[in-house]
Design a protein around this motif. Structure first.
Motif, PDB file in Angstrom:
ATOM      1  N   GLY A  39       0.801  -1.220   0.000  1.00 23.13           N
ATOM      2  CA  GLY A  39       0.000   0.000   0.000  1.00 23.13           C
ATOM      3  C   GLY A  39       0.831   1.265   0.000  1.00 23.13           C
ATOM      4  O   GLY A  39       2.015   1.265   0.348  1.00 23.13           O
ATOM      5  N   LYS A  40       0.197   2.370  -0.391  1.00 20.24           N
ATOM      6  CA  LYS A  40       0.835   3.681  -0.364  1.00 20.24           C
ATOM      7  C   LYS A  40      -0.153   4.710   0.167  1.00 20.24           C
ATOM      8  O   LYS A  40      -1.375   4.528   0.084  1.00 20.24           O
ATOM      9  CB  LYS A  40       1.307   4.090  -1.763  1.00 20.24           C
ATOM     10  N   VAL A  41       0.390   5.800   0.697  1.00 24.18           N
ATOM     11  CA  VAL A  41      -0.421   6.917   1.181  1.00 24.18           C
ATOM     12  C   VAL A  41      -0.120   8.116   0.294  1.00 24.18           C
ATOM     13  O   VAL A  41       1.044   8.513   0.154  1.00 24.18           O
ATOM     14  CB  VAL A  41      -0.109   7.251   2.647  1.00 24.18           C
ATOM     15  N   ASP A  42      -1.138   8.673  -0.303  1.00 25.75           N
ATOM     16  CA  ASP A  42      -0.943   9.804  -1.219  1.00 25.75           C
ATOM     17  C   ASP A  42      -0.394  11.019  -0.485  1.00 25.75           C
ATOM     18  O   ASP A  42      -0.753  11.299   0.657  1.00 25.75           O
ATOM     19  CB  ASP A  42      -2.271  10.182  -1.882  1.00 25.75           C
ATOM     20  N   GLY A  43       0.483  11.749  -1.162  1.00 22.04           N
ATOM     21  CA  GLY A  43       0.942  13.038  -0.675  1.00 22.04           C
ATOM     22  C   GLY A  43       2.133  13.013   0.250  1.00 22.04           C
ATOM     23  O   GLY A  43       2.573  14.069   0.721  1.00 22.04           O
ATOM     24  N   ILE A  44       2.681  11.832   0.551  1.00 25.99           N
ATOM     25  CA  ILE A  44       3.858  11.731   1.411  1.00 25.99           C
ATOM     26  C   ILE A  44       4.854  10.766   0.773  1.00 25.99           C
ATOM     27  O   ILE A  44       4.542  10.080  -0.204  1.00 25.99           O
ATOM     28  CB  ILE A  44       3.506  11.260   2.836  1.00 25.99           C
ATOM     29  N   ALA A  45       6.041  10.699   1.341  1.00 24.43           N
ATOM     30  CA  ALA A  45       7.060   9.768   0.851  1.00 24.43           C
ATOM     31  C   ALA A  45       6.671   8.335   1.225  1.00 24.43           C
ATOM     32  O   ALA A  45       6.290   8.064   2.361  1.00 24.43           O
ATOM     33  CB  ALA A  45       8.417  10.114   1.450  1.00 24.43           C
ATOM     34  N   ASN A  46       6.777   7.419   0.255  1.00 24.15           N
ATOM     35  CA  ASN A  46       6.430   6.022   0.474  1.00 24.15           C
ATOM     36  C   ASN A  46       7.637   5.127   0.186  1.00 24.15           C
ATOM     37  O   ASN A  46       8.396   5.382  -0.759  1.00 24.15           O
ATOM     38  CB  ASN A  46       5.270   5.609  -0.433  1.00 24.15           C
ATOM     39  N   PHE A  47       7.767   4.069   0.998  1.00 25.91           N
ATOM     40  CA  PHE A  47       8.904   3.166   0.878  1.00 25.91           C
ATOM     41  C   PHE A  47       8.429   1.721   0.997  1.00 25.91           C
ATOM     42  O   PHE A  47       7.352   1.452   1.525  1.00 25.91           O
ATOM     43  CB  PHE A  47       9.938   3.472   1.961  1.00 25.91           C
ATOM     44  N   GLY A  48       9.245   0.800   0.525  1.00 31.85           N
ATOM     45  CA  GLY A  48       8.901  -0.605   0.586  1.00 31.85           C
ATOM     46  C   GLY A  48       9.192  -1.251   1.915  1.00 31.85           C
ATOM     47  O   GLY A  48       8.565  -2.251   2.282  1.00 31.85           O
ATOM     48  N   THR A  49      10.147  -0.697   2.669  1.00 36.63           N
ATOM     49  CA  THR A  49      10.532  -1.280   3.960  1.00 36.63           C
ATOM     50  C   THR A  49      10.747  -0.183   4.988  1.00 36.63           C
ATOM     51  O   THR A  49      11.026   0.979   4.643  1.00 36.63           O
ATOM     52  CB  THR A  49      11.834  -2.093   3.849  1.00 36.63           C
ATOM     53  N   ILE A  50      10.680  -0.551   6.253  1.00 37.73           N
ATOM     54  CA  ILE A  50      10.919   0.408   7.321  1.00 37.73           C
ATOM     55  C   ILE A  50      12.375   0.850   7.327  1.00 37.73           C
ATOM     56  O   ILE A  50      12.680   2.006   7.638  1.00 37.73           O
ATOM     57  CB  ILE A  50      10.509  -0.171   8.687  1.00 37.73           C
ATOM     58  N   GLU A  51      13.297  -0.056   6.936  1.00 38.42           N
ATOM     59  CA  GLU A  51      14.714   0.318   6.894  1.00 38.42           C
ATOM     60  C   GLU A  51      14.947   1.451   5.902  1.00 38.42           C
ATOM     61  O   GLU A  51      15.648   2.429   6.206  1.00 38.42           O
ATOM     62  CB  GLU A  51      15.571  -0.889   6.520  1.00 38.42           C
ATOM     63  N   GLU A  52      14.366   1.323   4.724  1.00 36.38           N
ATOM     64  CA  GLU A  52      14.505   2.376   3.712  1.00 36.38           C
ATOM     65  C   GLU A  52      13.916   3.686   4.212  1.00 36.38           C
ATOM     66  O   GLU A  52      14.497   4.762   4.013  1.00 36.38           O
ATOM     67  CB  GLU A  52      13.809   1.944   2.420  1.00 36.38           C
ATOM     68  N   MET A  53      12.778   3.608   4.857  1.00 30.82           N
ATOM     69  CA  MET A  53      12.109   4.814   5.334  1.00 30.82           C
ATOM     70  C   MET A  53      12.925   5.523   6.404  1.00 30.82           C
ATOM     71  O   MET A  53      13.117   6.750   6.347  1.00 30.82           O
ATOM     72  CB  MET A  53      10.729   4.442   5.885  1.00 30.82           C
TER      73      MET A  53
END
Length: 308
Positions: A39-53
């Motif tokens: 899933g993704k949330v519109d309007g913010i930065a999205n990542f595939g993993t918590i580490e990347e985020m």
């Protein structure tokens, strides 16, 4: 006060239905990032993993972990190691031991950890607690029956080991019971019904008591269609009490004394902000402990297969 930079991990149905609206309506937060496999949330930065985020958005101050409980511990460890405050969607983990370890890590790092039992924040729960505190409870009946196909369509994780099965909603009832009763209770027997093709129960019946012999019975079932049942009834020296509609309506001796619209998740996020500002944590494991006890005591009965 400045807003808390919040990130959400695990963008699924509960996040879209509850977390995102609650955060959007709360000036204490600024949602800055999300991480999810699907899933993704519109309007913010999205990542595939918590580490990347965490690496890409170091300004994140707090993280809401909303993935299935079997995967929550590893993500929480990463967030706590990075110095982030952590909100755990219910149930807070797959086991008691892992959540206790997270609490120790949070204390060591000086950050807040919140095991969020949303049903405790239903609007009539505190009124029920106050009523029971002023009398003697003789018996209690908990009926928590709903349609899994409606609330968890296509969600395979709930049927896997650690997914809790019918205890996913049943733990909501237990979170209320452990809040409103003036004394601690413990399970004495349980029957758990497992579909022959699933690793988690679809129904459960549990008996509890306390040091003074309270008669408490709970029935959880995921096969109910039509109107859903989320009721807690008690017989007391001051009369009968019915906490219904998942904790949003309280009647005493047949008269409604408290009823308000549901605001559980907004209150969860208000409480999380208060914990962060005060430098505290809130990790009550009583509801999860009762589930663990039911699995330990439970007599396993195999029933017909369940197909979504």
């Amino acid at each position: 006060m400045s807003s808390i930079n919040l990130a959400i991990v695990g963008v699924g149905k509960i996040v879209r239905d509850q977390h995102l609206p609650a955060v959007a309506a709360n000036a204490d937060y600024r949602l800055v990032a999300a991480a999810s496999r699907n899933g993704k949330v519109d309007g913010i930065a999205n990542f595939g993993t918590i580490e990347e985020m965490l690496e890409a958005v170091p300004e994140v101050e707090a993280v809401s972990l909303c993935m299935p409980p079997q995967y929550r511990y590893a993500a929480a460890v990463k967030a706590l190691a990075a110095g982030k405050h952590v909100f755990l969607e219910k149930p807070p983990g797959a086991t008691l031991s892992e959540v206790e370890d997270l609490a120790a890590q949070a204390k060591e790092r000086g950050v807040s950890l919140f095991a969020s039992w949303h049903s405790r924040h239903a609007p009539a729960v505190e009124a029920a607690r106050a009523f029971l505190a002023g009398t003697t409870v003789r018996s209690m009946r908990v009926t928590w029956k709903e349609d899994v196909r409606h609330w968890h369509p296509g969600q395979a994780w709930i049927w896997e080991a650690g997914g809790l099965g019918v205890f996913d909603p049943g733990i909501n009832a237990l979170s209320i019971v452990t809040r409103i009763l003036p004394r601690a209770v413990f399970a004495t027997e349980a029957t758990l019904e497992f579909p022959e093709n699933r690793a988690a129960p679809i129904a459960a019946a549990i008996r509890f008591t306390d040091a003074e012999g309270l008669d408490l019975q709970a029935e959880f079932d995921w096969r109910q269609t039509g109107p859903q049942s989320w009721d807690i009834e008690a017989e007391t020296d001051a009369g009968s009490m019915l906490l219904s509609h998942g904790g949003s309506r309280l009647a005493v001796n047949g008269e409604v004394v408290h009823a308000e619209p549901e605001q559980e998740y907004p209150e969860l996020y208000r409480h999380f902000a208060r914990l962060i500002r005060a430098g505290g944590s809130d990790v009550d494991l009583a509801p999860l402990r009762h589930v663990a006890d039911a699995f330990m005591l439970g007599r396993r009965v195999v029933v017909e297969p369940f197909h979504d």
